[in-house]
Design a protein around this motif. Structure first.
Motif, short mmCIF file in Angstrom:
data_model
loop_
_atom_site.label_atom_id
_atom_site.label_comp_id
_atom_site.label_asym_id
_atom_site.label_seq_id
_atom_site.Cartn_x
_atom_site.Cartn_y
_atom_site.Cartn_z
N ASP A 1 7.52 -4.96 9.28
CA ASP A 1 7.81 -5.08 7.86
C ASP A 1 7.02 -4.08 7.03
OD1 ASP A 1 9.72 -7.25 7.88
OD2 ASP A 1 8.08 -8.49 8.59
N CYS B 1 0.97 -14.99 -1.95
CA CYS B 1 1.10 -13.82 -1.09
C CYS B 1 1.92 -14.14 0.16
CB CYS B 1 -0.27 -13.30 -0.68
SG CYS B 1 -1.05 -12.34 -1.96
N ARG B 2 1.63 -15.27 0.74
CA ARG B 2 2.38 -15.67 1.94
C ARG B 2 3.85 -15.86 1.61
NH1 ARG B 2 -0.29 -16.65 6.48
NH2 ARG B 2 -2.50 -17.19 6.33
N LEU C 1 5.50 -14.48 -0.85
CA LEU C 1 6.10 -13.16 -1.09
C LEU C 1 6.35 -12.44 0.22
CD1 LEU C 1 4.07 -11.89 -4.17
CD2 LEU C 1 6.51 -12.34 -4.09
N ALA C 2 5.37 -12.53 1.11
CA ALA C 2 5.52 -11.86 2.40
C ALA C 2 6.71 -12.42 3.16
CB ALA C 2 4.25 -11.99 3.22
N LEU D 1 5.83 -13.41 -8.58
CA LEU D 1 5.01 -12.21 -8.74
C LEU D 1 3.97 -12.42 -9.83
CD1 LEU D 1 7.76 -9.46 -8.48
CD2 LEU D 1 5.86 -9.78 -6.92
N TYR E 1 0.00 -9.70 4.43
CA TYR E 1 0.57 -10.79 5.22
C TYR E 1 1.81 -10.34 6.00
CZ TYR E 1 -2.58 -13.75 2.63
OH TYR E 1 -3.71 -14.32 2.10
N LEU E 2 2.06 -9.05 5.99
CA LEU E 2 3.24 -8.55 6.69
C LEU E 2 2.85 -7.98 8.05
CD1 LEU E 2 5.12 -6.66 3.84
CD2 LEU E 2 5.72 -8.84 4.86
N ILE F 1 9.78 -10.86 1.86
CA ILE F 1 9.97 -9.47 2.25
C ILE F 1 10.33 -9.37 3.73
CG2 ILE F 1 8.85 -7.23 2.48
CD1 ILE F 1 7.03 -8.05 0.17
N LYS F 2 9.76 -10.27 4.49
CA LYS F 2 9.88 -10.20 5.94
C LYS F 2 11.35 -10.15 6.38
CE LYS F 2 7.41 -12.36 9.74
NZ LYS F 2 8.42 -12.87 10.65
N PHE G 1 -0.06 -7.03 -2.98
CA PHE G 1 -0.99 -8.04 -2.45
C PHE G 1 -0.40 -8.70 -1.21
CE2 PHE G 1 -2.33 -8.77 -7.11
CZ PHE G 1 -3.23 -7.72 -7.02
N ALA G 2 0.90 -8.85 -1.24
CA ALA G 2 1.56 -9.57 -0.15
C ALA G 2 1.60 -8.76 1.14
CB ALA G 2 2.97 -9.96 -0.56
N HIS H 1 6.20 -4.37 -9.04
CA HIS H 1 5.16 -5.27 -9.55
C HIS H 1 3.92 -5.12 -8.68
CE1 HIS H 1 3.22 -8.88 -11.00
NE2 HIS H 1 4.13 -8.94 -11.95
N GLU H 2 2.79 -5.05 -9.32
CA GLU H 2 1.55 -4.83 -8.57
C GLU H 2 1.29 -5.94 -7.56
OE1 GLU H 2 -1.96 -5.43 -10.83
OE2 GLU H 2 -1.18 -7.33 -11.56
N ALA H 3 1.76 -7.14 -7.88
CA ALA H 3 1.47 -8.28 -7.00
C ALA H 3 2.15 -8.13 -5.64
CB ALA H 3 1.92 -9.57 -7.66
N CYS I 1 1.32 -14.65 -8.66
CA CYS I 1 0.44 -13.96 -7.71
C CYS I 1 -0.59 -13.12 -8.44
CB CYS I 1 1.28 -13.11 -6.77
SG CYS I 1 0.33 -12.36 -5.47
N SER I 2 -0.12 -12.36 -9.43
CA SER I 2 -1.10 -11.53 -10.12
C SER I 2 -2.03 -12.38 -10.99
CB SER I 2 -0.43 -10.41 -10.92
OG SER I 2 0.52 -10.92 -11.78
N PHE J 1 -3.60 -17.71 -4.62
CA PHE J 1 -3.35 -16.31 -4.29
C PHE J 1 -2.78 -16.19 -2.88
CE2 PHE J 1 -4.91 -12.14 -2.76
CZ PHE J 1 -4.18 -11.33 -3.63
N GLU J 2 -3.40 -16.90 -1.98
CA GLU J 2 -2.92 -16.82 -0.60
C GLU J 2 -1.53 -17.43 -0.48
OE1 GLU J 2 -5.77 -18.06 2.41
OE2 GLU J 2 -4.08 -18.51 3.71
#
Lengths: 579, 163
Positions: free
Chosen positions: A317, B121-122, B124-125, B102, A312-313, B128-129, A308-309, A303-305, B105-106, B117-118
């Motif tokens: 990561d 994103c945070r 999502l991050a 997701l 913040y990594l 992932i983290k 964006f994240a 996903h493109e979004a 976010c988009s 958005f922020e």
């Protein structure tokens, strides 16, 4: 070019010219590096009964050389074939106790799924040409010819087994049974029309696994066959799944299986000696199965979004995420904005050297603005110089606890850097934990950073001592982190006190503001524990009695939720330096 | 002429999602969507504003978010309480599954809502983290499209970080 036992008269009679010498190419740098020694050793050990013949094991690993075309023709005319079979009358057939013929000739051609790639891609990895006859182990029952040719594999995978009446010095019959099974299985699967390509590799992989195991067995390094079997089983599962799915995915799966195969080999060759290699191969294995599963889902464009994240990594990561898929990789590599601010602390800090840091920082393509290296013991003054030279936009430099940096080195680097008019220069510096800072250094730094010491002294957020934040964070507005301790008057990191009665409200109440040597502080909440009870933990940290009680409470009843202190004196432990 | 109705004294705008559902939003909400604010300021908010990249499901969430933020900010409560309130709201708001996250976010990117958005994103991050590559692939349903060779190369790069 190969292990060649062609002097044995039996071989030309049994093996067609095409397959006499068919190169098995393995795209694996590890193999190319590791195999010669190990194998050579293994075989020569095993050959101890026939030293004279040892030289005839001619093992050539093509190292960095790329071998694109099959060497079938050239080797078919191998001069060895033309030589008498037993020129020195050594009666090879009896001296060689275990030489039984070709275990396999593998011709492994990658064209099947490398179609889209340029042929020059071969140059990226070490080509490896290997022919060996697995002469030591054989079993008469394995007189089977596997010949699997599929649409994905223009070149066949061919396996020849020659029975021999020779004596068995190594009993490998069980392994061969397994191999036979694998072969049969592969045949069954091959019936399913789509799976051809993948399966032939599956087969190959099994063979390789066994070969490697044979080597290990011979070199008496112990057997890890049980784990191999386990691996085999799991991959089989993956393959079976895909079969059930019944889609055409030969190419993709084949690649992953190859990856698996390489992982296999690597581990086997490196053997028991290297834990690192073992775990890495397991890592690969994990990837393989996962990929296989994803193949089945037939989805998977990210996903493109998600991209964006990425901003913040953290570094770790980002490096991890670039291994996820191609588009992530190109985003992470290609976007300098993601690397504008590089922060390295645990667990990467111990591993970061000058060279890797320069490499990492180069991703910012000169746009690096904030570099923070917390306790990186391998970074040197020279590394710092290289970073500064390549990143003219750097304004924040944080190197607390980097013990190999010297204050002189930092000063000289900053002088050189800030003297360049074209760059904004370093405006913010963190050097807490660097030894030997004198007042002269401090004054020079003050001039270089261009701040007014009197003006900035009291207009900043309080900095509390705690386990996760010994050092002043980058985003604090102070130009430099160290200052003259009000008590000992040394240049050190000075902490404020979070305890209710000690807060620095104005200049008059500076009582509880000092370096850690002058005022001992609780590692948890950072309050002073000079005149109150405290406990020393196993890690030699000091805890104030409140925090210690909290800790005990927490340990006694983990299910009980620990109340946060009401008076605000205690802070949640904060392990994040960059917020 | 905009779609404002004079009955409620408040300007109301109509937003049409990708799948044709029309949402009615007040101006205080609409202006949080930077994309729309530009249209409003330019007086280009025709009968309705078509948002071709956002489905009704997501647009409903976005509007809920903007509404709450607009109400909290104009509620007259003190800044700290409003902040606390927004924080708890945001935390709960982010308690959705990854796919919605997701999409949010988009959508926030497309509609140009900076705070959302922020926030997404945070979130999502943070998902992932500290995850392994495999976990990330699984979580977001990303296919490993590396060839063996590419994967090897990419693994070799910065291998020190994964020892």
């Amino acid at each position: 070019m190969a292990l060649n036992y062609s002097q044995r008269p039996i071989i030309p009679a049994h093996i067609s010219e095409d397959n006499l010498v068919s190169p098995m190419r393995i795209l694996n740098g590890y193999l190319a590096e590791d195999v010669p020694d190990k194998n050579g050793e293994g075989y020569s050990k095993a050959c101890c009964t026939c030293q004279g013949e040892a030289e005839e094991w001619n093992f050539n690993c093509g190292g960095d050389r790329v071998d694109l075309c099959s060497s079938t023709e050239s080797t078919a005319k191998d001069i060895v074939d033309l030589l008498p079979s037993d020129p020195f009358g050594m009666d090879i057939e009896t001296t060689f106790t275990a030489i039984t013929g070709w275990l396999e000739d593998l011709e492994f051609d990658y064209q099947g799924y490398m179609r889209n790639n340029n042929n020059e891609d071969y140059g990226l990895f070490a080509g490896w040409n290997l022919i060996w006859n697995n002469a030591f182990s054989n079993n008469a029952q394995f007189d089977e010819k596997l010949n699997v040719g599929t649409q994905y594999f223009p070149s066949n995978l061919q396996v020849y087994e020659k029975p021999d009446e020779s004596i068995h010095t190594f009993t490998d019959s069980i392994q061969f049974d397994e191999k036979l099974n694998a072969g049969n299985q592969a045949h069954v699967y091959r019936e399913e029309r789509e799976m051809g390509g993948a399966l032939s590799q599956y087969e190959l992989e099994f063979l390789l696994a066994h070969n490697m195991r044979d080597i290990e067995g011979h070199s008496n390094e112990g057997a890890s066959s049980s784990s191999e079997l386990q691996f085999g089983g799991e991959v089989e599962g993956a393959v079976a799944n895909l079969c059930r799915d019944g889609r055409e995915m030969g190419g993709a799966l084949a690649q992953y299986e190859l990856g698996f195969l390489l992982a296999h080999n690597m581990r086997d060759i490196v053997g028991l000696s290297s834990e690192g290699a073992r775990s890495s191969s397991e890592l690969q294995f994990g990837g393989v199965v996962d990929c296989a599963v994803n193949c089945v889902k037939d989805e998977g464009t990210p996903h493109e979004a998600l991209t964006f994240a990425f901003s913040y990594l953290g570094v770790k990561d980002l490096l991890s995420v670039q291994r996820v898929c191609k588009s992530f990789c190109s985003t992470v590599k290609g976007d300098p904005l993601l690397w504008m601010s590089i922060h390295i602390d645990r667990p990467l800090n111990e591993r970061v050297t000058d060279d890797v840091l320069v490499q990492l920082v180069s991703r910012a393509q000169g746009n690096l603005q904030c570099l923070s290296l917390v306790e990186c013991p391998r970074i040197t003054d020279d590394g710092l110089r290289r970073i500064l030279a390549a990143n003219p936009r750097l304004t924040k430099l944080s190197v607390p606890g980097c013990t190999r940096l010297t204050i002189e080195g930092i000063l000289n680097n900053l002088k050189a850097y800030n003297s360049n008019i074209a760059v904004p220069g370093i405006k913010s510096l963190r050097i807490g934990g660097i030894y030997g800072v004198t007042y002269e250094h401090f004054e020079e730094l003050r001039l270089l950073l261009g701040y007014d010491s009197h003006k900035l002294e009291n207009n900043h957020r309080p900095h509390f001592y705690s386990r996760g934040s010994f050092y002043l964070p980058c985003d604090d507005d102070r130009a430099i982190d160290i200052e003259t301790c009000p008590r000992c008057e040394k240049l050190r990191l000075v902490y404020d006190c979070p305890a209710a009665g000690c807060q620095v409200k104005d200049q008059a109440t500076k009582a509880c503001r000092a370096c850690t040597l002058c005022i001992v502080r609780c590692a948890q909440c950072g309050r002073c524990i000079n005149d109150m009870e405290y406990e020393e933990t196993f890690c030699l940290e000091l805890l104030c009695s409140d925090c210690f009680k909290q800790l005990n409470k927490y340990q006694d009843g983990l299910d009980e939720k620990v109340d946060t202190p009401k008076d605000g004196a205690l802070h949640e432990p904060n392990f994040c330096l960059h917020g | 002429m905009s779609s404002s109705t004079e009955l409620t004294e408040k300007k109301v705008f109509l937003l049409k999602s990708l799948d044709g559902v029309i949402f009615e939003v007040e101006e205080s909400v609409a202006v949080q969507l930077e994309v729309i604010r530009e249209l409003i300021e330019g007086d280009c908010a025709r009968p309705f504003i078509s948002l071709y990249n956002v489905t009704s499901e997501i647009l409903a969430l976005v509007i809920e978010y903007c509404k709450h933020h607009a109400e909290t900010c104009s509620g007259g409560t003190s800044a700290t309480i409003a902040d606390e309130d927004l924080k708890t709201f945001d935390n709960e708001f982010m308690n959705v599954d990854e796919n919605i996250l997701l999409e949010l976010c988009s959508a926030a990117d497309y509609l140009d809502i900076k705070s959302l958005f922020e926030l997404t994103c945070r979130t999502l991050a943070s998902l992932i983290k500290d995850r392994t590559i495999i976990e990330v692939r699984k979580m977001f349903n990303v296919e490993n499209d590396f060839s063996v060779v590419e994967e090897k190369a990419v693994r070799k790069e910065f291998a020190w970080a994964f020892k």
